[in-house]
Motif scaffolding. Structure first.
Motif, PDB file in Angstrom:
ATOM      1  N   THR A 172      35.095  45.244  33.696  1.00 55.82           N
ATOM      2  CA  THR A 172      34.102  45.244  34.773  1.00 55.82           C
ATOM      3  C   THR A 172      34.715  44.499  35.949  1.00 55.82           C
ATOM      4  N   ASP A 211      24.354  39.340  36.043  1.00 58.79           N
ATOM      5  CA  ASP A 211      25.180  40.195  35.196  1.00 58.79           C
ATOM      6  C   ASP A 211      26.558  40.469  35.802  1.00 58.79           C
ATOM      7  N   THR A 212      26.846  39.875  36.945  1.00 54.66           N
ATOM      8  CA  THR A 212      28.111  40.111  37.634  1.00 54.66           C
ATOM      9  C   THR A 212      29.139  39.064  37.230  1.00 54.66           C
ATOM     10  N   PRO A 251      35.315  42.090  38.685  1.00 52.85           N
ATOM     11  CA  PRO A 251      34.644  40.839  39.046  1.00 52.85           C
ATOM     12  C   PRO A 251      34.727  40.544  40.537  1.00 52.85           C
ATOM     13  N   ARG A 299      29.450  33.643  35.612  1.00 51.77           N
ATOM     14  CA  ARG A 299      28.570  34.791  35.829  1.00 51.77           C
ATOM     15  C   ARG A 299      27.550  34.493  36.905  1.00 51.77           C
TER      16      ARG A 299
END
Length: 155
Positions: free
Chosen positions: A107, A55-56, A109, A52
């Protein structure tokens, strides 16, 4: 688990990749187990490691024979990269550790592909569960993930 496998299947097909997902009763939880199950070298396992950057999510697709140098990953992305705990990985990707696929994430990446995979064919990557993998190539992995090939191996 079936939902995760179907998410991978849909992502592969949407990217124009053949549905090469196969089930392996012996399991593919670790690179060693995966190699024994599919009948290839450990180096041909394209393992998905999630880190990480705040928050990505950061996905590193690495050769099963390699450990990842987090500093190299951070330098390639120009960001500080930290370890991600299994609960965060599951929440952000939709996959449990051991079954994280290179595609189908909840999500999107940032993606780096271990350059050591470039000379290997075929490759096998997790397909959403510790019992499923799909056959692919390094070029296809880069194409379907939008990843960049980089030196990420720890020495």
């Amino acid at each position: 688990m079936q939902e995760a496998i179907e998410r991978v299947r849909r992502a592969l097909l949407a990217a124009g990749h053949a549905d090469t997902i196969a089930a392996f009763a012996e399991g593919t939880h670790t690179a060693q187990e995966a190699a024994a199950s599919v009948g290839c070298s450990v180096a041909q396992i394209a393992k998905s490691i999630v880190f990480r950057a705040g928050d990505t999510p950061v996905l590193v697709i690495a050769s099963g024979a390699n450990r990842i140098d987090r500093a190299k990953v951070g330098a390639a992305l120009g960001r500080k990269v930290e370890r991600a705990d299994p609960a965060w990985v599951a929440a952000v990707t939709g996959f449990s550790v051991g079954g994280v696929a290179p595609v189908g994430h909840r999500t999107a990446p940032l993606v780096l592909v271990d350059e050591d995979l470039l000379g290997l064919d075929p490759l096998w990557a997790a397909a959403g569960s510790p019992m499923h993998a799909f056959r692919t190539t390094a070029a296809d992995l880069i194409g379907i993930t939008g990843g960049q090939a980089r030196d990420v191996k720890a020495v």
